[in-house]
Design a protein around this motif. Sequence first.
Motif, PDB file in Angstrom:
ATOM      1  N   LEU A  50       5.684  -1.067  -0.378  1.00 46.22           N
ATOM      2  CA  LEU A  50       4.607  -2.152  -0.939  1.00 46.22           C
ATOM      3  C   LEU A  50       4.969  -2.581  -2.302  1.00 46.22           C
ATOM      4  CD1 LEU A  50       1.968  -2.921   0.554  1.00 46.22           C
ATOM      5  CD2 LEU A  50       0.815  -0.780  -0.241  1.00 46.22           C
ATOM      6  N   VAL A  99       2.803  -8.322  -1.906  1.00 44.04           N
ATOM      7  CA  VAL A  99       1.258  -8.728  -1.985  1.00 44.04           C
ATOM      8  C   VAL A  99       0.996  -9.089  -3.355  1.00 44.04           C
ATOM      9  CG1 VAL A  99      -1.118  -7.836  -1.849  1.00 44.04           C
ATOM     10  CG2 VAL A  99       0.625  -6.596  -0.637  1.00 44.04           C
ATOM     11  N   ILE A 113       1.733 -11.791   0.891  1.00 43.21           N
ATOM     12  CA  ILE A 113       0.292 -11.716   1.045  1.00 43.21           C
ATOM     13  C   ILE A 113      -0.571 -12.167  -0.128  1.00 43.21           C
ATOM     14  CG2 ILE A 113      -1.609 -10.024   1.735  1.00 43.21           C
ATOM     15  CD1 ILE A 113       0.805  -8.666   3.450  1.00 43.21           C
ATOM     16  N   ARG A 115      -3.669 -11.869  -2.163  1.00 42.29           N
ATOM     17  CA  ARG A 115      -4.819 -11.215  -2.414  1.00 42.29           C
ATOM     18  C   ARG A 115      -5.290 -11.352  -4.096  1.00 42.29           C
ATOM     19  NH1 ARG A 115      -7.462  -7.575   1.068  1.00 42.29           N
ATOM     20  NH2 ARG A 115      -8.689  -7.442  -0.427  1.00 42.29           N
ATOM     21  N   ARG A 145      -4.505  -2.578   2.594  1.00 43.55           N
ATOM     22  CA  ARG A 145      -3.057  -2.926   2.937  1.00 43.55           C
ATOM     23  C   ARG A 145      -2.556  -1.801   3.641  1.00 43.55           C
ATOM     24  NH1 ARG A 145      -1.645  -6.694   5.154  1.00 43.55           N
ATOM     25  NH2 ARG A 145      -3.074  -7.500   4.074  1.00 43.55           N
ATOM     26  N   GLU A 148      -4.116  -1.201   6.803  1.00 43.75           N
ATOM     27  CA  GLU A 148      -3.393  -2.077   7.784  1.00 43.75           C
ATOM     28  C   GLU A 148      -1.962  -1.389   8.308  1.00 43.75           C
ATOM     29  OE1 GLU A 148      -3.528  -6.224   9.040  1.00 43.75           O
ATOM     30  OE2 GLU A 148      -4.736  -4.806   8.469  1.00 43.75           O
TER      31      GLU A 148
END
Lengths: 347, 347
Positions: A50, A99, A113, A115, A145, A148
Motif C-alpha cells: 500500500l 492511494v 485511488i 482519497r 483500504r 477492502e
Amino acid sequence: PDPEIRRKALRHWNNLTKPLGSLGRLEETAIRLAGITGEVVPDLSRKAVLVMCGDHGVAEEGVSAYPQEVTGLMIDNFARGGAAINVLARRFGAELVVVDVGSKAKKLPPSVIDRRVRPGTANMTAGPAMTREEALQALDVGIDRVEELVRGGVRMIAIGEMGIGNTTAGTAIAAVFTGRPVEVLTGRGTGIDDRAVLRKREAIRRAIEVNRPDPADPIGVLAKVGGLEIAGMAGAVLGAAAAGIPVVLDGMISTAAALAAARLLPEASEYLFASHLSAEPAHRFMLEELGLRPLIDAEMRLGEGTGAVLCFPLIDGALSLAREMATFADLGLAGPAEERAQHESDS
Amino acid sequence: PDPEIRRKALRHWNNLTKPLGSLGRLEETAIRLAGITGEVVPDLSRKAVLVMCGDHGVAEEGVSAYPQEVTGLMIDNFARGGAAINVLARRFGAELVVVDVGSKAKKLPPSVIDRRVRPGTANMTAGPAMTREEALQALDVGIDRVEELVRGGVRMIAIGEMGIGNTTAGTAIAAVFTGRPVEVLTGRGTGIDDRAVLRKREAIRRAIEVNRPDPADPIGVLAKVGGLEIAGMAGAVLGAAAAGIPVVLDGMISTAAALAAARLLPEASEYLFASHLSAEPAHRFMLEELGLRPLIDAEMRLGEGTGAVLCFPLIDGALSLAREMATFADLGLAGPAEERAQHESDS
C-alpha cells in the motif's frame, strides 16, 4: 496473536533438521506469523503493498532535494509501472495499491485511488500541518483500504509512501515520540547537502516549538507535525491490527506512522514487522521504541515500500522452510530433545 | 572487473527515477556485478550453490552439540531434498551441487559428488589437520567443480558447507588471519553450552600452539587448522575468480575459506559478496578483513549456504530494478545532473 499456536510453531521449528534456533530471526518471524494467522505454517502468498501519497507544506522551507511537483510525477510513474516499487512488487508477487491521501497533483491516473483529504498539508513551521479532523479522515483512508484488501483475500501487507518533504515530518514525529534531539535524528532524506540539513533541523525544531505536539496524543502529533500519507499509513496499521493481518514496515517514515499507531493502540505493535534498516538516523530509534529488528541492512532510503517488499522473499523463504524441511524423525533421529525442552521454557 | 563498465553502470543507476544512491548497497552490489560480468545489467538467472562436506578430527574434543555421524546423515538429507538448503535453492532458483571432500560417511547417495581426499581430518589439537598435499587436493576439488559449473552456463555461485566440528576449524582460521583473541572469536556453533565453549576455545588455542600456522602461508593454514570442505570452498573462490564469476559467501566458515583464498590470490576478493551476518562472532571480523558488508542481518548460524541463497532474491531484485525502472528522461525530467557529476567524481 495466539500464544498456543506460537508454541506449536516453535515445536515444529525445533523438529526440523537443523540446530535449534539456527535460522535465527527467520524462525522468530515465522513463529510470530503463526501466532498472528493462527496457522503453524501460514500461507501468505496473497500480499499487497500500500503506497500512500501526500504533499507537505514544509517543502517550501527548502528541506528536500526535489521540487514538490515530483510527488505528482512519481504518482504518474507508479501508474505507468516504472518506479522501483512497481518492479519489486512484480518481482516478489505483491499487489501494488497506490492511494493519494493528499497530493497537489492536478490530475490523477485512473489506477490511483483518489482519497485526497486536502491538497497537501500546511507548512508546519507556522502552525499545524492539518486539523485534527483531517488527520482522522486520513487515518480512515488507511483503515478502509486495508479492510477492502482483506475482504479481497490479501493476508499480509507492506506499507510505503511518496511525498516530497516527508522525511522532515517523519523526523519531527520521531523527535516527539522518542524524545531524542533533532540533531541526532535528522538525515539527508532524498540527498540534501549540509546547508539544507541545517534548514531541515531548524524547520523541525520550529514545527515542534510552534505546535507543541503532545506524545500522549498521537492523533494530535499526526495533525500537528505529520502528513496526510503518514496518517494514512498509521490507519493502515490500525486496520491490519483490527483485521489480524501482519504489516511489514518500510523505512523511517512508515515506521513513524506505525509508532503513532502503536501509541494509539498498543496491541497494534504485535502485528508489525521491520524489513530493513534505513540510512535515515531516526529509523533505528523508532524501531527500538517498537521493539523491532529488521532483517535487511542495505542503507536504502528510497521509500515507496521498497525495503518492505524486498523483505517479502525472506519471509516467503522462512515459510517455505517451515513447510518443506525434513524433520529429525524423517532421518530416524530423536532430535535434541533436552535442549528443545530448555529452549521452550526460555521463551 | 572492468572499471569502465562499472562507471557505465553507475551512470545507468543515476538516471533511474529515484534519489541518487537511494537504493544504497543494492546499487553498489549491482554495479560491482556489472564490473565483473562486463554487462551494465547482467543476467545472473543461472546460478548454483555449492555445498562442500567434510568431517573433522577435532570433533573428538567435544566441541559440537552433535555427533560426527550427523555429517553423513545430513549428506543423505541433501540427497533426499529435506535440508534447509534444498528448500531455499528450489525457492530461489539455484542449482544445488553437493560435494563430499572428506566425510566419514560409509556410503554416499548417487547425487552427491564423491571427491573425498581422506575420511575426515586428523585432530588438529595433536598435529596438522591434513598434509599440505591433501589441502592442495581439496583446493582442486573446488576449482574443478566451479570450472564444470561455468562450462554448464552457471554465472554466479554461492558457497556453503556441512561438517560437524567445522566452526572450530573456521574460528582457528579466523584467529590466524585476523590476529584477534580466540575468546573474542569463539561462538556457540550448532548451539553448545558454556562448558563446551571453554573446551572449544581450548582446542583452538592448542591447535594453533601445536601447529604454529603462518598467516603468510594460506595453504599451510588450511592444512594445519582448516578442513577438507573449507579448502574445497577456498578452491571454489579461486575457481570463480579465474572464471570471472561472482561468489556469494554464506556465514563464518565459508568466509574463513574466502579469506584464505584472498590471501593466496588478492584479486579473488573482487569477486566476493557477503550475504548475511552470522551469529558467530568471528564472522564480522573476517568480513572486515575482506572489506565486505552483508545485506542480511538475521542471526542465522546454520551454514549449508542458506544465508547465501537467501541473498539471491535481493541480488535478483537489484538487477530487476536496473533492468525495469523508468529513467528521468522517461518522465520528461533532466535528473539531478550536478549531484550526479559530484557523485561520480567521489567514487
